[in-house]
Design an enzyme around this catalytic site. Structure first.
Site, PDB file in Angstrom:
ATOM      1  N   LYS A   1       0.820  -1.222   0.000  1.00  0.00           N
ATOM      2  CA  LYS A   1       0.000   0.000   0.000  1.00  0.00           C
ATOM      3  C   LYS A   1       0.850   1.267   0.000  1.00  0.00           C
ATOM      4  CE  LYS A   1      -3.506  -0.757  -0.383  1.00  0.00           C
ATOM      5  NZ  LYS A   1      -4.144  -1.218  -1.641  1.00  0.00           N
TER       6      LYS A   1
ATOM      7  N   THR B   1       3.907   0.300  -4.780  1.00  0.00           N
ATOM      8  CA  THR B   1       4.822  -0.644  -5.419  1.00  0.00           C
ATOM      9  C   THR B   1       4.300  -1.138  -6.767  1.00  0.00           C
ATOM     10  OG1 THR B   1       3.821  -2.454  -4.133  1.00  0.00           O
ATOM     11  CG2 THR B   1       5.814  -1.439  -3.240  1.00  0.00           C
TER      12      THR B   1
ATOM     13  N   SER C   1      -4.714   2.724   4.718  1.00  0.00           N
ATOM     14  CA  SER C   1      -4.937   2.168   3.388  1.00  0.00           C
ATOM     15  C   SER C   1      -5.064   0.646   3.449  1.00  0.00           C
ATOM     16  CB  SER C   1      -3.784   2.563   2.460  1.00  0.00           C
ATOM     17  OG  SER C   1      -3.984   2.039   1.165  1.00  0.00           O
TER      18      SER C   1
ATOM     19  N   TRP D   1      -0.986   8.770 -12.112  1.00  0.00           N
ATOM     20  CA  TRP D   1      -0.310   8.761 -13.400  1.00  0.00           C
ATOM     21  C   TRP D   1      -0.385   7.383 -14.039  1.00  0.00           C
ATOM     22  CZ3 TRP D   1       2.202  13.122 -15.490  1.00  0.00           C
ATOM     23  CH2 TRP D   1       2.188  14.247 -14.645  1.00  0.00           C
TER      24      TRP D   1
ATOM     25  N   LYS E   1      -6.941  -0.393  -7.785  1.00  0.00           N
ATOM     26  CA  LYS E   1      -5.995   0.649  -7.417  1.00  0.00           C
ATOM     27  C   LYS E   1      -6.666   2.018  -7.508  1.00  0.00           C
ATOM     28  CE  LYS E   1      -2.844  -2.496  -7.013  1.00  0.00           C
ATOM     29  NZ  LYS E   1      -2.347  -2.891  -5.680  1.00  0.00           N
ATOM     30  N   GLY E   2      -6.299   2.878  -6.602  1.00  0.00           N
ATOM     31  CA  GLY E   2      -6.821   4.240  -6.618  1.00  0.00           C
ATOM     32  C   GLY E   2      -8.230   4.370  -6.085  1.00  0.00           C
ATOM     33  N   ARG E   3      -8.614   3.500  -5.162  1.00  0.00           N
ATOM     34  CA  ARG E   3      -9.955   3.573  -4.580  1.00  0.00           C
ATOM     35  C   ARG E   3     -10.126   4.861  -3.783  1.00  0.00           C
ATOM     36  NH1 ARG E   3      -8.860  -1.648  -2.887  1.00  0.00           N
ATOM     37  NH2 ARG E   3      -9.840  -3.300  -4.126  1.00  0.00           N
TER      38      ARG E   3
ATOM     39  N   TYR F   1     -11.876   6.442  -0.489  1.00  0.00           N
ATOM     40  CA  TYR F   1     -12.486   6.073   0.793  1.00  0.00           C
ATOM     41  C   TYR F   1     -12.431   7.267   1.722  1.00  0.00           C
ATOM     42  CZ  TYR F   1      -7.540   4.705   1.132  1.00  0.00           C
ATOM     43  OH  TYR F   1      -6.182   4.662   1.045  1.00  0.00           O
TER      44      TYR F   1
END
Length: 882
Positions: free
Chosen positions: A614, A617, A712, A817, A833-835, A837
């Protein structure tokens, strides 16, 4: 006053002659009194820091030691000290220091070496009220004696309080005083002596392994011996010897007969003088009895915490039965001698049995006399243990097809069945130890398929030399034992032609390398060869004399077990060795020689992305894959883009399994493989494993604010319907107490523990050099990835560089990006990815800020020490902390 008046009246009535006579009597009485106090103890100079620079000077008077007060000795307190030895050496390369360390390593005792301080700081001796060291060893005892007052008092108080003993060595040189008193001790040293005929004091309480029934006749090595003398009850001699010459030692008396007296070369201080027990050696460890007594000294002074049991298990393998060339094989008389010697050895080793390894293809390939020896050996088949080599003695790593390997084994098994050789011993040895380590998967599978093998042995794990580092491991259900040499090889068949002369072989047996192997290893599997049992029968000579020597000089209980039971015993004793440590086969020439030529080390990755989870990576993984020279691993069917090799059960599948995730390189100079497994970061085992297999690899880690990382991870678990994460709020998870359920505590740990950044990076630094590790700013990677990728490319040293400013584009929908494709399209990470919350609640933020404060401070110190830039989030956090 009346007494004084009487004395005056008496003096008036005495004549001058009477007064002179009384003065003479008084002086004579004074001389006798002085002689008692001055010579009741032998005079000597203290070997202080200046003692070696002067050979003259009058010794100070020393009062009789029996008048010194006796101090109580603190009993050894195992529970109050760690089982660690502190070794003070003259230098990191001094011979005696290395010999001390070698014995500790062979015995698997933990130690720490320090350059002996003359003046300066003493290592920290305690930690939270617990002693850090169970024993102190000084390579040069004068470094201890001449410590500055502060450090000497510090060390002595520690030894008294925690019941810690000291071992010290006094090695004389050309500047040493011939006779001197050890400063501050009722002990005299007489140096630069030649000695002979060493014996053991049977009353010494130190003795454990050492048996005091023998005298080592002959000259002791060197002419720089020191002997100890004292009449204080605290000193007990351990080893004693005579001087070589007929001259008496100065200060020991003028009686001509005193030269034949025994003098202490090793002395034990019982602690009655100052409460500290010590063992002092009057020379180094070149004399084999000193090594034996040193082992006992370590055991005694640590209350047997640092000692091995007296049981020693020995297995003698005879490889290459039927394989030898003509003129080197056993004849009828040799076979009879083998059988007779086995029975003789059983008087000291119950049920001792030679273990014979055979390759059936070579049966009856010697001279007529040697073929008769083969026949007689098979007539004794039930008298020995047997194990298979390969049928044709081929090296298994040369066979790439498991079925071909199995066919070779089946031929050997058929031979065994035809000649009544047992096939159920469960033990096998590969010719030249090929395929055992580095592992040849086909060998292990064929062994189990044909022979149901459970045990093998090798001298190659982890390396051949030094032998004291050899260990065992378990792979694919087969236990691998460390194998030892005994000074005999296929070409050593004649006593008088032994390399270096026959005396060299005797030296190896009688207190030398072979003796030490048994002394320092609870279990020894020895490798010998058929040729060692023909001609001069050096194999029989070696083990008969070894067993006699061990019986004469030690209290060791020699035993044996069949291979499977022996392996089970080994891993009961050394359970920590069950897990193997895979190494790069190309880093050791011997390993590379017995590794399949179809395999190449160029398939190993040169870069590891270690996490933590998180922190970005996966994004870094995507960006690196955009570089033409960088190739990631193939995806795993179980763990997707992550192999997760070094941190879990996949590691036991071996390096062949690992290499299958990487293609065979088309250009070994430019191709650069990498893998990403975010669980590596906080794994306790991954750093050591990774460094062993990939010693030259670069390591990337990404750090974000640990509070954000924890939150996260919690949200990640909720998204994956973790019932614990769904049941409890984030604040409840991170503040859960020790009485919380195990599942809640497990989630708490996965949230919090990876954020101990300094702790985990320190672990990686213990395995990799600091210049192999790059710490990336996760916040900067999210906002300015092109800038970060420029840093990464420079760190990796790739020959061609990519301008990531032109290949990355920000996707406002995703919020991060992505890769820019032709036509202005973008390739982004998956939906997971990129949630979005909710923001973290303020109470949790405050709790985590306080929780990670010390961790972040330590991280800043560590990054400064590594010469790396502090991440932006860390600088902000530290500024707000002030």
């Amino acid at each position: 006053m009346p007494a004084l008046a009487c004395l005056r009246r008496l003096c008036r009535h005495l004549s001058p002659q009477a007064v002179l006579f009384l003065l003479f009597v008084f002086c004579l009485f004074s001389v006798f009194v002085s002689a008692y106090y001055l010579y009741g103890w032998n005079r000597g100079l203290e070997p202080s820091a200046d003692a070696s620079e002067s050979d003259c000077g009058d010794p100070p008077p020393v009062a009789p030691s029996r008048l010194l007060p006796i101090k109580p000795v603190q009993a050894v307190a195992p529970s109050r000290t760690d089982p660690l030895v502190l070794v003070f050496v003259e230098s990191l390369y001094s011979q005696l220091g290395q010999e001390v360390v070698a014995i500790l390593e062979s015995s698997r005792f933990k130690y720490r070496t320090e350059i002996a301080p003359g003046k300066g700081d003493m290592p920290t001796l305690t930690d939270k009220g617990r002693g850090r060291f169970a024993l102190i060893i000084y390579e040069n005892i004068l470094k201890y004696v001449n410590l500055d007052a502060w450090n000497r008092e510090l060390l002595d108080k520690y030894c008294v309080a925690y019941g810690v003993g000291i071992i010290g060595f006094f090695k004389a040189n050309e500047n040493s005083l011939l006779s001197a008193q050890l400063k501050g001790f009722p002990l005299f040293l007489h140096s630069n002596l030649g000695l002979k005929d060493c014996s053991i004091n049977p009353k010494s309480p130190l003795l454990y392994v050492t048996r005091p029934s023998e005298v080592e006749k002959g000259v002791l090595p060197g002419e720089d011996w020191t002997v100890f003398q004292s009449n204080h009850s605290t000193y007990e001699p351990v080893l004693l010897a005579k001087t070589r010459s007929s001259e008496s030692i100065p200060h020991l008396g003028a009686d001509a007969g005193l030269h034949a007296a025994l003098h202490a070369t090793v002395v034990q201080d019982l602690g009655l003088h100052d409460g500290i027990q010590r063992v002092l050696f009057g020379n180094n460890l070149n004399f084999w009895l000193h090594k034996l007594v040193f082992v006992d000294a370590v055991a005694f002074l640590t209350g047997k915490r640092l000692s091995l049991p007296l049981d020693r298990y020995i297995l003698v393998d005879i490889d290459d039965i039927f394989v030898g060339k003509e003129g080197t094989r056993m004849k009828v008389e040799d076979v009879k001698a083998l059988f007779d010697t086995q029975n003789e050895l059983r008087t000291h080793i119950p049920n001792f049995t030679f273990n014979l390894g055979y390759s059936g293809k070579f049966f009856h390939t010697g001279t007529d006399a040697e073929d008769a020896g083969d026949d007689l050996l098979l007539s004794y088949v039930k008298e020995f243990w047997w194990f298979p080599h390969m049928w044709s003695h081929m090296q298994p790593h040369l066979f790439h097809n498991q079925s071909v390997l199995a066919e070779q084994m089946a031929l050997n098994k058929k031979f065994a069945v035809e000649h009544g050789i047992p096939t159920d011993m469960g033990y096998a040895v590969a010719p030249h130890h090929s395929g055992v380590y580095p592992v040849h998967v086909q060998l292990y599978e064929a062994w189990k398929q044909v022979w149901n093998i459970r045990v093998t042995s090798t001298e190659e794990y982890p390396h051949l030399k030094p032998a004291r580092y050899r260990r065992g491991f378990i792979h694919n259900g087969i236990m691998v034992l460390p194998r030892q040499t005994c000074g005999l090889f296929t070409h050593t068949i004649f006593y008088n032609e032994y390399p270096g002369g026959s005396s060299e072989l005797d030296k190896i047996i009688n207190g030398g390398e072979l003796f030490l192997t048994v002394l320092l290893n609870p279990i020894s599997v020895f490798m010998t060869h058929l040729s060692n049992y023909g001609n001069d029968r050096l194999g029989l000579y070696t083990f008969k004399h070894l067993v006699r020597f061990l019986h004469s000089w030690t209290n060791l209980r020699l035993q044996t077990l069949p291979p499977v039971q022996l392996a089970q015993k080994y891993f009961q004793i050394f359970s920590e060795e069950k897990d193997p440590l895979w190494q790069d086969p190309c880093e050791d020439k011997r390993h590379k020689d017995i590794w399949s030529k179809e395999k190449t080390c160029d398939r190993f990755p040169k870069l590891l992305i270690i996490g933590p989870q998180k922190t970005g990576t996966t994004a870094l993984y995507l960006f690196l894959g955009m570089h033409p020279d960088l190739s990631s691993n193939y995806p795993s069917s179980e763990t997707f883009e992550e192999i997760q090799f070094f941190n879990g059960h996949n590691y036991h599948k071996g390096i062949d399994w690992y290499m299958e995730f990487f293609p065979i390189p088309s250009n070994t100079t430019s191709d650069f493989y990498f893998e990403k497994s975010a669980n590596y970061f906080d794994s306790e085992v991954a750093p050591r494993r990774a460094a062993a297999l990939l010693p030259k690899a670069k390591v990337l880690t990404i750090l974000i604010n640990p509070a954000d990382r924890a939150y996260s991870w919690y949200q990640h678990q909720r998204a994956h319907d973790d019932p614990v994460a769904l049941k409890y709020t984030f604040h409840e998870v991170i503040t859960a107490g020790p009485d919380a359920s195990s599942k809640l505590r497990a989630l708490q740990n996965r949230c919090l523990v990876p954020g101990w950044y300094a702790t985990h990076i320190e672990r990686w630094l213990s395995a990799f050099h600091a210049n192999q590790i790059l710490v990336l700013d996760g916040k900067l990677l999210r906002t300015e990835p092109a800038k970060v990728m420029d840093t990464v490319q420079k760190f990796l040293g790739v020959t061609s560089t990519v301008d990531y400013h032109k290949t990355l584009a920000f996707d406002p929908k995703k919020g991060f990006w992505c890769q820019l494709l032709e036509g202005g399209k973008t390739k982004c990470l998956g939906k997971s990815k990129g949630r979005k919350y909710p923001e973290m609640d303020l109470d949790s933020r405050a709790f985590l800020k306080d929780y990670y404060r010390d961790h972040n401070i330590e991280l800043s110190k560590l990054l400064y020490k590594m010469g790396q830039t502090l991440p932006t989030w860390l600088r902000e956090d530290l500024q707000n902390t002030r």
